[in-house]
Write a protein that holds these residues in place. Structure first.
Motif, PDB file in Angstrom:
ATOM      1  N   LYS B  87      -6.369  37.019   5.006  1.00  0.00           N
ATOM      2  CA  LYS B  87      -7.153  36.396   3.938  1.00  0.00           C
ATOM      3  C   LYS B  87      -6.292  35.757   2.839  1.00  0.00           C
ATOM      4  N   TYR B  88      -5.353  36.525   2.307  1.00  0.00           N
ATOM      5  CA  TYR B  88      -4.526  36.027   1.207  1.00  0.00           C
ATOM      6  C   TYR B  88      -3.736  34.787   1.618  1.00  0.00           C
ATOM      7  N   VAL B  89      -3.173  34.831   2.850  1.00  0.00           N
ATOM      8  CA  VAL B  89      -2.368  33.704   3.342  1.00  0.00           C
ATOM      9  C   VAL B  89      -3.214  32.431   3.404  1.00  0.00           C
ATOM     10  N   ASN B  90      -4.371  32.528   4.018  1.00  0.00           N
ATOM     11  CA  ASN B  90      -5.227  31.350   4.181  1.00  0.00           C
ATOM     12  C   ASN B  90      -5.701  30.779   2.858  1.00  0.00           C
ATOM     13  N   GLU B  91      -6.131  31.655   1.975  1.00  0.00           N
ATOM     14  CA  GLU B  91      -6.635  31.189   0.679  1.00  0.00           C
ATOM     15  C   GLU B  91      -5.547  30.497  -0.130  1.00  0.00           C
ATOM     16  N   THR B  92      -4.334  31.043  -0.069  1.00  0.00           N
ATOM     17  CA  THR B  92      -3.225  30.476  -0.840  1.00  0.00           C
ATOM     18  C   THR B  92      -2.815  29.113  -0.280  1.00  0.00           C
ATOM     19  N   LEU B  93      -2.695  29.021   1.050  1.00  0.00           N
ATOM     20  CA  LEU B  93      -2.348  27.736   1.683  1.00  0.00           C
ATOM     21  C   LEU B  93      -3.420  26.685   1.385  1.00  0.00           C
ATOM     22  N   ASP B  94      -4.685  27.116   1.410  1.00  0.00           N
ATOM     23  CA  ASP B  94      -5.782  26.178   1.135  1.00  0.00           C
ATOM     24  C   ASP B  94      -5.711  25.619  -0.285  1.00  0.00           C
ATOM     25  N   ARG B  95      -5.199  26.424  -1.221  1.00  0.00           N
ATOM     26  CA  ARG B  95      -5.036  25.962  -2.605  1.00  0.00           C
ATOM     27  C   ARG B  95      -3.834  25.030  -2.751  1.00  0.00           C
ATOM     28  N   GLY B  96      -3.110  24.805  -1.629  1.00  0.00           N
ATOM     29  CA  GLY B  96      -1.960  23.904  -1.664  1.00  0.00           C
ATOM     30  C   GLY B  96      -0.663  24.583  -2.049  1.00  0.00           C
ATOM     31  N   LYS B  97      -0.680  25.911  -2.179  1.00  0.00           N
ATOM     32  CA  LYS B  97       0.526  26.664  -2.540  1.00  0.00           C
ATOM     33  C   LYS B  97       1.237  27.103  -1.269  1.00  0.00           C
ATOM     34  N   ASP B  98       2.575  27.122  -1.324  1.00  0.00           N
ATOM     35  CA  ASP B  98       3.365  27.591  -0.191  1.00  0.00           C
ATOM     36  C   ASP B  98       3.377  29.124  -0.163  1.00  0.00           C
ATOM     37  N   VAL B  99       3.380  29.673   1.038  1.00  0.00           N
ATOM     38  CA  VAL B  99       3.333  31.127   1.223  1.00  0.00           C
ATOM     39  C   VAL B  99       4.572  31.599   1.971  1.00  0.00           C
ATOM     40  N   PHE B 100       5.158  32.673   1.476  1.00  0.00           N
ATOM     41  CA  PHE B 100       6.369  33.246   2.058  1.00  0.00           C
ATOM     42  C   PHE B 100       6.026  34.581   2.721  1.00  0.00           C
ATOM     43  N   LEU B 101       6.304  34.701   4.019  1.00  0.00           N
ATOM     44  CA  LEU B 101       6.120  35.965   4.737  1.00  0.00           C
ATOM     45  C   LEU B 101       7.476  36.539   5.100  1.00  0.00           C
ATOM     46  N   GLU B 102       7.615  37.859   4.994  1.00  0.00           N
ATOM     47  CA  GLU B 102       8.812  38.525   5.517  1.00  0.00           C
ATOM     48  C   GLU B 102       8.300  39.545   6.516  1.00  0.00           C
ATOM     49  N   ILE B 103       8.511  39.265   7.798  1.00  0.00           N
ATOM     50  CA  ILE B 103       7.854  40.055   8.839  1.00  0.00           C
ATOM     51  C   ILE B 103       8.786  40.365  10.015  1.00  0.00           C
ATOM     52  N   GLU B 104       8.332  41.270  10.875  1.00  0.00           N
ATOM     53  CA  GLU B 104       9.096  41.648  12.070  1.00  0.00           C
ATOM     54  C   GLU B 104       9.058  40.514  13.101  1.00  0.00           C
ATOM     55  N   VAL B 105      10.021  40.547  14.020  1.00  0.00           N
ATOM     56  CA  VAL B 105      10.152  39.431  14.967  1.00  0.00           C
ATOM     57  C   VAL B 105       8.942  39.246  15.894  1.00  0.00           C
ATOM     58  N   ASN B 106       8.339  40.342  16.307  1.00  0.00           N
ATOM     59  CA  ASN B 106       7.167  40.183  17.175  1.00  0.00           C
ATOM     60  C   ASN B 106       6.038  39.467  16.447  1.00  0.00           C
ATOM     61  N   GLY B 107       5.877  39.838  15.183  1.00  0.00           N
ATOM     62  CA  GLY B 107       4.861  39.199  14.361  1.00  0.00           C
ATOM     63  C   GLY B 107       5.165  37.725  14.144  1.00  0.00           C
ATOM     64  N   ALA B 108       6.447  37.408  13.928  1.00  0.00           N
ATOM     65  CA  ALA B 108       6.833  36.017  13.681  1.00  0.00           C
ATOM     66  C   ALA B 108       6.459  35.132  14.868  1.00  0.00           C
ATOM     67  N   LEU B 109       6.625  35.660  16.080  1.00  0.00           N
ATOM     68  CA  LEU B 109       6.266  34.879  17.272  1.00  0.00           C
ATOM     69  C   LEU B 109       4.764  34.618  17.335  1.00  0.00           C
ATOM     70  N   GLN B 110       3.985  35.595  16.894  1.00  0.00           N
ATOM     71  CA  GLN B 110       2.524  35.393  16.861  1.00  0.00           C
ATOM     72  C   GLN B 110       2.152  34.299  15.865  1.00  0.00           C
ATOM     73  N   VAL B 111       2.828  34.310  14.698  1.00  0.00           N
ATOM     74  CA  VAL B 111       2.540  33.303  13.676  1.00  0.00           C
ATOM     75  C   VAL B 111       2.984  31.920  14.167  1.00  0.00           C
ATOM     76  N   ARG B 112       4.127  31.877  14.833  1.00  0.00           N
ATOM     77  CA  ARG B 112       4.635  30.605  15.377  1.00  0.00           C
ATOM     78  C   ARG B 112       3.595  29.942  16.274  1.00  0.00           C
TER      79      ARG B 112
END
Lengths: 204, 204
Positions: B87-112
């Motif tokens: 939720k937070y990621v989508n709402e922030t991106l929709d407002r035009g703000k950049d979002v920074f995630l620090e996550i594990e590698v398996n998660g990063a592949l899912q986001v990719r």
């Protein structure tokens, strides 16, 4: 075996100030990339020095270089040739040094085809009206030439889509800073650093 | 209509220090991107605060979030869940703000897979031996866990190839500087700025 250098290409519409920005980048110094001097058949403008700003050559000499395959790229633009001699670029990249080109848009597209892994930066005017003003202020062209250039500039801004990055030339020092940031960042490209890790992992 | 924000993903092998680097980036301040706090079922380490470093939740609560589609990504890692609430990621991106995630590698592949136009940065250890030393120094794991993690780390370094950029964490301040340079540079991506020019040219 040295890692091959990175090719950095700065281009943009005529009159956007890419020569000024390029000069500011190299006047600042402290860069770990080499400038590849372009060759042209146009007349030197005031203050321009042969072998520093350009290699100023005759039409005949330029055409000889084209015919003998000595140009990485070239374009005819407002009745003059502009281009990049191939030899210096290749030798420098082979030594593992990064090379910086500042070239016309037609030439940039030719380089893109030959070196798709290069970093292509498009310098854009803050807006089209300001571009027109800049060309007029330069005072070296008549109105017919200016209008021809404007039409070409609109076309060229659409060409941005063939580049990786677009930097607005609102102030020279901002553009310089932005271009240097892009070059620094591109050195972290996985495609450029992974070979070193492969070695560490014993894969190679 | 605001331009959608840019998604920045920092990942890397366990023990490489991505939490420390991320913390340093945000402690420095002055960033025009938002940190998206991860959710985990692991126990807080000394000094970690719920709702600041992570949302620390129970296994049951985490699994409920997965089942109800509230996670952008998640991974089970050394018997604990780690993930990013959507939720937070989508709402922030929709407002035009950049979002920074620090996550594990398996998660990063899912986001990719879901956001291929994000900026994916892989944090790498200076070398594998130093990675081992760092995990040992942390002193919270036994040898079996350390060996398990080392094998996983070698595997994960190969995963670098799925990222855009690789930054070596030799010193935290260097890594921070490099990551900020990458973010600045990526804002000049043609794909991100061209829509503004289309508007100027009257195409839209």
């Amino acid at each position: 075996m040295a890692k091959r250098g990175m090719l950095i290409v700065l281009s943009g519409p005529s009159g956007v100030g890419k020569g000024t920005v390029r000069k500011a980048i190299f006047d600042q110094g402290g860069n770990d990339f080499q400038y590849s001097i372009s060759m042209t058949t146009r007349k030197p403008r005031e203050g321009e020095v042969d072998g520093v700003d350009y290699y100023f050559v005759s039409k005949e000499e330029f055409e000889h270089n084209i015919e003998t395959g000595q140009m990485l790229e070239y374009a005819k633009y407002v009745d003059n040739y502009y281009g990049t001699p191939l030899k210096y670029v290749n030798e420098t990249l082979d030594r593992g040094k990064d090379v910086f080109l500042e070239i016309e848009v037609n030439g940039a597209l030719q380089v893109r085809k030959k070196s798709p892994d290069g970093v292509f930066v498009f310098l854009t005017p803050p807006d089209l009206m300001e571009l027109k003003q800049r060309i007029i202020n330069r005072g070296t062209e008549d109105m017919a030439t200016i209008n021809k250039r404007m039409a070409k500039a609109v076309e060229e801004i659409r060409m941005m889509q063939d580049y990786d990055f677009a930097v607005v030339n609102d102030k020279v020092e901002n553009a310089v800073e932005s271009i240097k940031t892009i070059i620094k960042s591109e050195r972290f490209r996985v495609a450029r650093v992974f070979p070193e890790y492969e070695e560490m992992l014993g894969d190679k």
